[in-house]
Write an enzyme that holds these catalytic residues in place. Structure first.
Site, PDB file in Angstrom:
ATOM      1  N   VAL A 131     -18.231  43.830   3.177  1.00  0.00           N
ATOM      2  CA  VAL A 131     -17.772  44.551   1.986  1.00  0.00           C
ATOM      3  C   VAL A 131     -18.122  43.771   0.725  1.00  0.00           C
ATOM      4  CG1 VAL A 131     -15.822  45.701   0.890  1.00  0.00           C
ATOM      5  CG2 VAL A 131     -15.915  45.535   3.380  1.00  0.00           C
ATOM      6  N   ASP A 132     -18.003  42.454   0.780  1.00  0.00           N
ATOM      7  CA  ASP A 132     -18.425  41.631  -0.355  1.00  0.00           C
ATOM      8  C   ASP A 132     -19.910  41.856  -0.662  1.00  0.00           C
ATOM      9  OD1 ASP A 132     -15.936  40.523  -0.657  1.00  0.00           O
ATOM     10  OD2 ASP A 132     -16.427  38.600   0.262  1.00  0.00           O
ATOM     11  N   VAL A 133     -20.719  41.861   0.388  1.00  0.00           N
ATOM     12  CA  VAL A 133     -22.168  42.013   0.197  1.00  0.00           C
ATOM     13  C   VAL A 133     -22.485  43.392  -0.384  1.00  0.00           C
ATOM     14  CG1 VAL A 133     -24.397  42.123   1.376  1.00  0.00           C
ATOM     15  CG2 VAL A 133     -22.719  40.365   2.015  1.00  0.00           C
TER      16      VAL A 133
END
Length: 324
Positions: A131-133
Site C-alpha cells: 500500500v505504501d508503494v
C-alpha cells in the site's frame, strides 16, 4: 532533497538486513537524493525549510494533517509566496475525520480489506509494504498531472493522496464487485474469484502457477495434459463454477512431472505457466530475459528503475545519502 530530522529518518534503522553500513530498507528507496537535516522545532530550522521550499518545484510531505500548518509550511501558507509550487500531501486516512489515525501499511492492509481477501485459513498481509508503494506511485502520477497544469497556467496546486483510498481503488475488480454487485469477497488463497484455472498447483517437485485467461488457452492446456473434453469446463464461467473438481483433475496430471518440465512444455503452447520463484530465482529469470533488473549506484547493486524511456533513460546519479 530528502529533509530529515537531525537524528535521521527512522527507516535508516529498519534492519536487518544491512549493507554498506545501512539498513537495506532505507537504501531501497533513497537513491538519487541528497540529505539535509533540519530541526523544525527551532525557528532556524523552519526558516531553512522555508528557504528550500521557495526554490523548489515540488514539495512532498507525509506528516499527520495539521503538522505543517504549525510551522507555516502548509499549502495555504506557501501558495501565497510561491504560486507555482506543487504541494503533495500523503496521509494514512485523509485530512478530515481520519486525520488522527496512524498511517502504517500493515494497519491499512487490515482495515482497508486487503487482508480479508489474502491468505487461506487466516487473514494474511502481502509480503511487502504494497500500500505504501502504490500510494507513492499514485502521488507521482498526481504530481506529474499538476506539473502539466502548471506548464499551461503557471500555477501549482495541492495534490492529496491517502493510503486507504489508494488501496480501495487498487483492489480494482474486488472493489468493483462490491460497489456494483454488493459482493463481499472472502479469502480464496491463491485462487481468482472470476478466472479458472488461475492458481498454484503441485507438481512432482515444486509448485507451479497456471494463469489460464481464456478458453483457447484452456484447450491447449487440455491437449498438453491429454485431458478429454468435459462439459463442466467448456467456458470460463463453467470452470469457475466447478473449480474444485477442475483443481483435482489438473493436479493429478501435473504431479506426474517436475515444475521445470511443465514450464518448458506449456509455455511454447501459449499456456501461461511458471514456477513459484524466490527472489533469487526471480532476478535470475529477469537477467536471462535481458531485462537488466539491477543497477550499480555508487558501488551498490540496487533494483533498477523498471521504466524504460527511449530519449531520457533513468540515470543513477547518487547512492542513497548519508545523514548530513
Amino acid at each position: 532533497m530528502k529533509v530529515e530530522h537531525p537524528r535521521g529518518d527512522e527507516t535508516r534503522t529498519w534492519g536487518p538486513p544491512h549493507a554498506h553500513g545501512h539498513a537495506t530498507y532505507f537504501l531501497s528507496v533513497n537513491r538519487n537524493k541528497r540529505s539535509r537535516t533540519i530541526d523544525l522545532a527551532t525557528p532556524a530550522g523552519v526558516a531553512a525549510a522555508r528557504e528550500l521550499v521557495l526554490g523548489a518545484d515540488v514539495l512532498v510531505e507525509n506528516f499527520r494533517p495539521g503538522t505543517m500548518r504549525r510551522f507555516g509550511l502548509d499549502h495555504e501558507s506557501l501558495r501565497e509566496v510561491h504560486r507555482g509550487l506543487v504541494y503533495c500531501s500523503v496521509t494514512g486516512f485523509g485530512a478530515g475525520a481520519g486525520a488522527a489515525l496512524p498511517g502504517y501499511d500493515l494497519l491499512v492492509q487490515a482495515v482497508g480489506g486487503l487482508m480479508s481477501v489474502t491468505g487461506g485459513d487466516e487473514p494474511t498481509k502481502v509480503g511487502v509494504a504494497l500500500v505504501d508503494v502504490l500510494t507513492g506511485m499514485h502521488a507521482a502520477v498526481g504530481i506529474l498531472a499538476a506539473l502539466r497544469h502548471r506548464d499551461r497556467t503557471g500555477l501549482g496546486q495541492l495534490v492529496e493522496v491517502d493510503l486507504l483510498s489508494v488501496l480501495l481503488s487498487s483492489m480494482v475488480n474486488q472493489s468493483a464487485g462490491y460497489t456494483l454487485a454488493g459482493v463481499v469477497p472472502g479469502r480464496l488463497g491463491n485462487r481468482h474469484p472470476s478466472i479458472a484455472p488461475y492458481e498454484v498447483f503441485p507438481t512432482a517437485d515444486a509448485p507451479v502457477v497456471l494463469a489460464v485467461g481464456n478458453d483457447r488457452q484452456f484447450a491447449r492446456l487440455c491437449t498438453a495434459l491429454d485431458l478429454p473434453p468435459d462439459n463442466r469446463f467448456t467456458t470460463n464461467a463453467q470452470r469457475v463454477a466447478h473449480v474444485d473438481a477442475l483443481f483435482d483433475l489438473l493436479a493429478a496430471r501435473l504431479r506426474a512431472r517436475p515444475a521445470a518440465e511443465w514450464f518448458a512444455v506449456l509455455t511454447p503452447l501459449g499456456v501461461p505457466c511458471g514456477p513459484v520463484n524466490d527472489l533469487a530465482g526471480a532476478f535470475a529469470l529477469a537477467e536471462s530475459l535481458g531485462l537488466d533488473p539491477t543497477a550499480e549506484v555508487g558501488g551498490m547493486r540496487l533494483p533498477a528503475n523498471p521504466i524504460r524511456l527511449s530519449a531520457t533513460p533513468a540515470a543513477y546519479r547518487l547512492p542513497p545519502p548519508n545523514l548530513e
